[in-house]
Enzyme design. Sequence first.
Site, PDB file in Angstrom:
ATOM      1  N   ARG A 227       0.822  -1.217   0.000  1.00  0.00           N
ATOM      2  CA  ARG A 227       0.000   0.000   0.000  1.00  0.00           C
ATOM      3  C   ARG A 227       0.857   1.269   0.000  1.00  0.00           C
ATOM      4  O   ARG A 227       0.488   2.280   0.601  1.00  0.00           O
ATOM      5  CB  ARG A 227      -0.969   0.016   1.197  1.00  0.00           C
ATOM      6  CG  ARG A 227      -1.998  -1.093   1.176  1.00  0.00           C
ATOM      7  CD  ARG A 227      -3.149  -0.719   0.256  1.00  0.00           C
ATOM      8  NE  ARG A 227      -4.242  -1.659   0.311  1.00  0.00           N
ATOM      9  CZ  ARG A 227      -5.407  -1.435   0.915  1.00  0.00           C
ATOM     10  NH1 ARG A 227      -5.633  -0.314   1.537  1.00  0.00           N
ATOM     11  NH2 ARG A 227      -6.350  -2.346   0.891  1.00  0.00           N
TER      12      ARG A 227
ATOM     13  N   ARG B 131      -3.436   6.853   0.832  1.00  0.00           N
ATOM     14  CA  ARG B 131      -3.940   8.038   1.517  1.00  0.00           C
ATOM     15  C   ARG B 131      -2.981   8.704   2.490  1.00  0.00           C
ATOM     16  O   ARG B 131      -3.190   9.843   2.872  1.00  0.00           O
ATOM     17  CB  ARG B 131      -5.241   7.684   2.245  1.00  0.00           C
ATOM     18  CG  ARG B 131      -6.389   7.523   1.265  1.00  0.00           C
ATOM     19  CD  ARG B 131      -7.569   6.888   1.943  1.00  0.00           C
ATOM     20  NE  ARG B 131      -7.190   5.555   2.402  1.00  0.00           N
ATOM     21  CZ  ARG B 131      -8.024   4.694   2.948  1.00  0.00           C
ATOM     22  NH1 ARG B 131      -9.268   5.040   3.150  1.00  0.00           N
ATOM     23  NH2 ARG B 131      -7.626   3.501   3.311  1.00  0.00           N
TER      24      ARG B 131
ATOM     25  N   ARG C  51      -6.705  12.124  -5.670  1.00  0.00           N
ATOM     26  CA  ARG C  51      -7.965  11.509  -5.245  1.00  0.00           C
ATOM     27  C   ARG C  51      -9.089  12.518  -5.079  1.00  0.00           C
ATOM     28  O   ARG C  51     -10.263  12.172  -5.207  1.00  0.00           O
ATOM     29  CB  ARG C  51      -7.759  10.771  -3.921  1.00  0.00           C
ATOM     30  CG  ARG C  51      -7.781   9.309  -3.957  1.00  0.00           C
ATOM     31  CD  ARG C  51      -9.041   8.667  -4.489  1.00  0.00           C
ATOM     32  NE  ARG C  51      -9.858   8.151  -3.395  1.00  0.00           N
ATOM     33  CZ  ARG C  51     -11.028   8.615  -3.044  1.00  0.00           C
ATOM     34  NH1 ARG C  51     -11.557   9.630  -3.683  1.00  0.00           N
ATOM     35  NH2 ARG C  51     -11.699   8.072  -2.065  1.00  0.00           N
TER      36      ARG C  51
ATOM     37  N   ASP D 204      -6.831  -2.451  -7.422  1.00  0.00           N
ATOM     38  CA  ASP D 204      -7.396  -3.093  -6.234  1.00  0.00           C
ATOM     39  C   ASP D 204      -7.691  -4.546  -6.530  1.00  0.00           C
ATOM     40  O   ASP D 204      -8.002  -4.899  -7.666  1.00  0.00           O
ATOM     41  CB  ASP D 204      -8.667  -2.372  -5.782  1.00  0.00           C
ATOM     42  CG  ASP D 204      -8.989  -2.739  -4.348  1.00  0.00           C
ATOM     43  OD1 ASP D 204      -8.447  -2.090  -3.438  1.00  0.00           O
ATOM     44  OD2 ASP D 204      -9.745  -3.705  -4.131  1.00  0.00           O
TER      45      ASP D 204
ATOM     46  N   TYR E  52     -14.905 -11.412  -0.211  1.00  0.00           N
ATOM     47  CA  TYR E  52     -15.601 -10.161  -0.554  1.00  0.00           C
ATOM     48  C   TYR E  52     -16.839 -10.432  -1.393  1.00  0.00           C
ATOM     49  O   TYR E  52     -17.864  -9.770  -1.258  1.00  0.00           O
ATOM     50  CB  TYR E  52     -14.653  -9.196  -1.273  1.00  0.00           C
ATOM     51  CG  TYR E  52     -13.623  -8.608  -0.339  1.00  0.00           C
ATOM     52  CD1 TYR E  52     -13.921  -7.492   0.436  1.00  0.00           C
ATOM     53  CD2 TYR E  52     -12.372  -9.195  -0.184  1.00  0.00           C
ATOM     54  CE1 TYR E  52     -12.999  -6.970   1.323  1.00  0.00           C
ATOM     55  CE2 TYR E  52     -11.436  -8.675   0.703  1.00  0.00           C
ATOM     56  CZ  TYR E  52     -11.754  -7.572   1.459  1.00  0.00           C
ATOM     57  OH  TYR E  52     -10.848  -7.061   2.343  1.00  0.00           O
TER      58      TYR E  52
END
Length: 349
Positions: free
Chosen positions: A23, A27, A36, A72, A149
């Site tokens: 990652r 963010r 973003r 992703d 998921y």
Amino acid sequence: MNDTFLKACRGEEVPFTPIWIMRQAGRYLDQYQKVRKKVDFLTLCKTPDLTAEVTIQPIDILNVDAAILFSDILIPCEAMGMNLEFRESMGPVLSPAARDKNSIDRLSIPDPEDKMKFVMDTIRILRKELTGRVPLIGFAGAPFTTATYMIEGGTSRNFLNTKRMIYENPDLYKSLMDKITATITEYLKAQISAGAQAVQIFDTWGGIFSPGDFTEYALSYVIKIIEALKKWMKTENHEHVPIIYFVGETAGLLNEIRTSGADVFGVDWRINLDDAVKRLGGDVVVQGNLDPLSLFLPQDKIEERVKDVLSRASSAPGHIFNLGHGVVPQTPPDNVIALVEMVHRLSRR
Ligand code: CP3
């Protein structure tokens, strides 16, 4: 090019221990936030120019030794026919949840160059832009982690629906897993054809299983993917692309993971790296394994932990420094920059 990362994957001698960070684009970086602000996450993933831009940000800012494609693990679920949304407060939502025969029968095995062309376009742009710099890692979710998921319809706490399907309706689970396995296999082949120089398979939730169930319900499908990729690279006369297998909460599963056929084994921080190397059979290349939250320590304390990881890794024929899981959004970027500098300085031979 700085090929230290690829050399370490192959267990060859390196002038210093290479590092990349799970990652590493995201963010915690202001530069990512700036991009973003303009687009939502899924649009970002589907706009190759922007995806390439955020992939390169950590190379410029952190000086890491590899880039990882920005995308992703849930992108293939959409390509298979599910609705995918990323909601600000809830994380990912996949609908309708793949819990019955009908919704699973409706899923397809997509042609990646058709349904996920934006990923391969990003890889092609990145290989040009990264020329002379660092190698590019492609990735996919492992079938089991992807399936959680799809079955839960998003993030889960106890994976109740997934485990119920496995125990109550194993044939239905297998039919879903066979479709996901075929999808991921074709997806990773397409990434390699487009130019990915290593691939990582993320099995983030593998640690929810007993070792026996892990082997039967998660690992067996990863073994199929790795076997298929290796065979395909040979018949295509493609240079061998290292395959990294990362499992979350690895400690209790290392005896099983060693049979995966992967070239590099991701290890989390819940076990010392020298113990992990022993349990993986000794002759393996490992990747890891600093606790991501240890990046909130003062830098002198981070340095002590870096030294500890490096010295424990010395028993393995190869080591790629990484965190034991993804860097969290609140992490001070200066500590991540300092981490990369420490690994390079303290490991220099
Ligand atoms: O490592 C990288 O820099 C490449 C990019 C990458 C992302 N997700 C970007 C992302 C990678 C390799 C992933 C993998 C991924 N995605 C995993 C496996 C690895 C892991 O961390 O365990 C999983 C389980 C997912 C699923 C996922 N994606 C969740 C649960 C969420 C929401 C929670 C969160 O962190 O926001 C995402 C969204 C996501 N994927 C973001 C990023 C940068 C945040 C999106 C945003 O900008 O708002």
